[in-house]
Design an enzyme around this catalytic site. Sequence first.
Site, PDB file in Angstrom:
ATOM      1  N   LEU A  58       0.844  -0.986  -0.084  1.00 31.21           N
ATOM      2  CA  LEU A  58      -0.074   0.221  -0.062  1.00 31.21           C
ATOM      3  C   LEU A  58       0.918   0.983   0.107  1.00 31.21           C
ATOM      4  O   LEU A  58       1.763   0.690   0.573  1.00 31.21           O
ATOM      5  CB  LEU A  58      -1.135   0.238   1.426  1.00 31.21           C
ATOM      6  N   ASP A  59       0.802   2.439  -1.340  1.00 30.25           N
ATOM      7  CA  ASP A  59       1.977   3.245  -1.107  1.00 30.25           C
ATOM      8  C   ASP A  59       2.244   3.870   0.349  1.00 30.25           C
ATOM      9  O   ASP A  59       1.431   4.346   0.714  1.00 30.25           O
ATOM     10  CB  ASP A  59       0.882   4.078  -1.840  1.00 30.25           C
TER      11      ASP A  59
END
Length: 126
Positions: A58-59
């Site tokens: 997840l960025d």
Amino acid sequence: LYEDDAMAVVLKPAGVHAMSWRNTLKRRQLCLDDVLPLVLEPSRAADALPAPLPRHRLDARVAGPVACAKTRSAHVALGRAFEQNEVDKEYGALVVGAVASGTVDAPIDGLASTTVVTARGQTPCA
């Protein structure tokens, strides 16, 4: 958000990488995989991992849920579920300006991806 003896789903805050990698190690940045052993109960299963591991990315700039494996079998099962697109991901966003509902078919990181956009409302603010 959720935890059992095999896996957990935790809320990753914005600004934190999900997993350590070369650049985060060089900069000594805190990553989610660094703190999982401190906030999750160790698995008592025979195939317990030495430490819980995030099973997807997840960025760093995004906050949201991250599925984590606590056992080898959960590690394999979660990895397979993500690889075979058996996991539906739903994101919410607050957007300034007008947004139309619709579908966007565009690759992400070179992989085919379909994004369904649903505008749920609008405020009078600009």
